[in-house]
Enzyme design. Structure first.
Site, PDB file in Angstrom:
ATOM      1  N   HIS A 137      14.096   5.630   3.277  1.00 14.93           N
ATOM      2  CA  HIS A 137      12.907   4.782   3.405  1.00 14.93           C
ATOM      3  C   HIS A 137      11.767   5.200   2.459  1.00 14.93           C
ATOM      4  CE1 HIS A 137      10.833   8.000   5.672  1.00 14.93           C
ATOM      5  NE2 HIS A 137      12.055   8.251   6.138  1.00 14.93           N
ATOM      6  N   HIS A 146      18.595   6.772 -13.008  1.00 13.39           N
ATOM      7  CA  HIS A 146      19.990   6.654 -12.566  1.00 13.39           C
ATOM      8  C   HIS A 146      20.208   7.633 -11.421  1.00 13.39           C
ATOM      9  CE1 HIS A 146      24.543   7.150 -13.835  1.00 13.39           C
ATOM     10  NE2 HIS A 146      24.401   6.913 -12.540  1.00 13.39           N
TER      11      HIS A 146
HETATM   12  C1  LIG Z   1      29.958   7.488 -12.516  1.00 13.11           C
HETATM   13  C2  LIG Z   1      29.538   8.797 -13.161  1.00 13.11           C
HETATM   14  O1  LIG Z   1      30.326   9.518 -13.664  1.00 13.11           O
HETATM   15  S1  LIG Z   1      27.849   9.134 -13.148  1.00 13.11           S
HETATM   16  C3  LIG Z   1      27.690  10.747 -13.820  1.00 13.11           C
HETATM   17  C4  LIG Z   1      27.772  11.818 -12.752  1.00 13.11           C
HETATM   18  N1  LIG Z   1      27.739  13.119 -13.426  1.00 13.11           N
HETATM   19  C5  LIG Z   1      27.011  14.168 -12.973  1.00 13.11           C
HETATM   20  O2  LIG Z   1      26.389  14.085 -11.940  1.00 13.11           O
HETATM   21  C6  LIG Z   1      26.985  15.368 -13.849  1.00 13.11           C
HETATM   22  C7  LIG Z   1      25.556  15.878 -14.031  1.00 13.11           C
HETATM   23  N2  LIG Z   1      25.494  16.901 -15.050  1.00 13.11           N
HETATM   24  C8  LIG Z   1      25.445  18.212 -14.781  1.00 13.11           C
HETATM   25  O3  LIG Z   1      25.477  18.673 -13.629  1.00 13.11           O
HETATM   26  C9  LIG Z   1      25.345  19.087 -16.017  1.00 13.11           C
HETATM   27  O4  LIG Z   1      26.068  20.272 -15.781  1.00 13.11           O
HETATM   28  C10 LIG Z   1      23.869  19.382 -16.417  1.00 13.11           C
HETATM   29  C11 LIG Z   1      23.352  18.112 -17.116  1.00 13.11           C
HETATM   30  C12 LIG Z   1      23.004  19.691 -15.240  1.00 13.11           C
HETATM   31  C13 LIG Z   1      23.761  20.574 -17.354  1.00 13.11           C
HETATM   32  O5  LIG Z   1      24.480  20.348 -18.492  1.00 13.11           O
HETATM   33  P1  LIG Z   1      24.211  21.306 -19.770  1.00 13.11           P
HETATM   34  O6  LIG Z   1      22.803  21.165 -20.220  1.00 13.11           O
HETATM   35  O7  LIG Z   1      25.303  20.982 -20.742  1.00 13.11           O
HETATM   36  O8  LIG Z   1      24.307  22.763 -19.185  1.00 13.11           O
HETATM   37  P2  LIG Z   1      25.491  23.844 -19.315  1.00 13.11           P
HETATM   38  O9  LIG Z   1      26.798  23.234 -18.928  1.00 13.11           O
HETATM   39  O10 LIG Z   1      25.361  24.481 -20.669  1.00 13.11           O
HETATM   40  O11 LIG Z   1      25.096  24.895 -18.205  1.00 13.11           O
HETATM   41  C14 LIG Z   1      23.940  25.680 -18.293  1.00 13.11           C
HETATM   42  C15 LIG Z   1      23.917  26.592 -17.080  1.00 13.11           C
HETATM   43  O12 LIG Z   1      23.684  25.792 -15.909  1.00 13.11           O
HETATM   44  C16 LIG Z   1      24.771  25.946 -14.992  1.00 13.11           C
HETATM   45  N3  LIG Z   1      25.020  24.588 -14.459  1.00 13.11           N
HETATM   46  C17 LIG Z   1      25.245  23.456 -15.153  1.00 13.11           C
HETATM   47  N4  LIG Z   1      25.382  22.415 -14.331  1.00 13.11           N
HETATM   48  C18 LIG Z   1      25.261  22.901 -13.090  1.00 13.11           C
HETATM   49  C19 LIG Z   1      25.304  22.294 -11.814  1.00 13.11           C
HETATM   50  N5  LIG Z   1      25.494  20.964 -11.682  1.00 13.11           N
HETATM   51  N6  LIG Z   1      25.108  23.079 -10.731  1.00 13.11           N
HETATM   52  C20 LIG Z   1      24.902  24.420 -10.871  1.00 13.11           C
HETATM   53  N7  LIG Z   1      24.841  25.047 -12.064  1.00 13.11           N
HETATM   54  C21 LIG Z   1      25.019  24.293 -13.153  1.00 13.11           C
HETATM   55  C22 LIG Z   1      25.931  26.444 -15.826  1.00 13.11           C
HETATM   56  O13 LIG Z   1      26.848  27.146 -15.031  1.00 13.11           O
HETATM   57  C23 LIG Z   1      25.222  27.318 -16.815  1.00 13.11           C
HETATM   58  O14 LIG Z   1      24.872  28.520 -16.178  1.00 13.11           O
HETATM   59  P3  LIG Z   1      24.834  29.928 -16.977  1.00 13.11           P
HETATM   60  O15 LIG Z   1      23.787  29.763 -18.031  1.00 13.11           O
HETATM   61  O16 LIG Z   1      24.495  30.902 -15.913  1.00 13.11           O
HETATM   62  O17 LIG Z   1      26.219  30.071 -17.549  1.00 13.11           O
END
Ligand SMILES: CC(=O)SCCNC(=O)CCNC(=O)[C@H](O)C(C)(C)COP(=O)(O)OP(=O)(O)OC[C@H]1O[C@@H](n2cnc3c(N)ncnc32)[C@H](O)[C@@H]1OP(=O)(O)O
Length: 207
Positions: A137, A146
């Protein structure tokens, strides 16, 4: 709404989901526009060219436009282009989505299957509320944001322009998320996030 001359903008993964939701909602699509002709044409659509080029055949023909682009910046840019040209920008809502009668959903927004939008929430233009997300809500989701599959926004959450809330993330009630923020998949957000930050984990931390 059921204009048979609708054009899908973009024709890959996200566009496929939007197209199937449109078909379920009774909206026909016969054309698509993209930078180049698609290798895969799962819905047998005719290619009309690229909406950014001078020889695009879709303007001023009375077509309806459907945003099928996952990237927030590009989707917002195209949504504005279509709106500024006074063309018809459609909102696509999957019939299985549950949207409160007291909620608003802006033009060019896509609401995927099983998404819920509860009382008095306000959803902007060119937004994606992806599969099975929950918008509780009185939330405010600004243009171009998104909310990915399975994410849950508790009551009174604000999401700024073009921000992305990752799959299965949870945002605590009353939290304000700035513009161009990225919240990682599965994050738990318990504090406000300023503009342009990337936050992951539980509790959310900036990376
Ligand atoms: C229909 C569909 O498909 S819609 C799309 C749905 N997709 C998603 O929800 C994915 C969202 N994206 C993510 O979670 C990505 O991992 C992001 C954007 C948060 C980060 O991506 P990047 O900038 O490439 O980060 P990268 O992979 O280099 O990771 C950096 C650090 O964050 C950590 N990290 C990255 N993502 C996550 C996460 N989701 N949760 C916890 N830690 C994370 C990594 O382990 C890394 O840690 P470290 O430095 O200790 O090794």
């Amino acid at each position: 709404m059921s204009n048979s001359k609708n054009i899908l903008l973009g024709y890959s993964g996200h566009a496929y989901v939007v197209a199937e939701a449109a078909f379920k909602a009774g909206i026909a699509i016969h054309y698509y526009a993209d930078k180049k002709e698609a290798q895969n044409d799962p819905f047998n659509l005719d290619y009309l060219g690229y909406e950014g080029s001078g020889d695009f055949k879709g303007w001023n023909e009375g077509f309806g436009f459907i945003l099928g682009i996952g990237n927030n910046d590009i989707r917002t840019k195209l949504g504005k282009l279509v709106t500024n040209k006074d063309e018809d920008l459609l909102t696509v809502i999957h019939p299985s989505a549950a949207i409160s009668k007291s909620a608003d959903v802006g033009k060019g927004t896509f609401v995927s299957s099983q998404a819920s939008v509860n009382a008095l929430s306000n959803i902007g233009r060119f937004v994606i509320l992806n599969t099975n997300c929950v918008i509780e809500h009185e939330c405010h989701i600004a243009d171009g944001a998104h909310v990915a599959p399975g994410a849950v926004l508790a009551g009174n959450v604000k999401v700024g322009k073009n921000s992305f809330i990752g799959a299965n993330a949870v945002v605590k009630e009353g939290v304000t998320i700035g513009e161009n923020v990225i919240v990682g998949a599965g994050a738990t957000i318990i504090n406000d996030i300023p503009h342009n930050k990337k936050v992951v984990g539980n509790p959310g931390r900036e990376i």
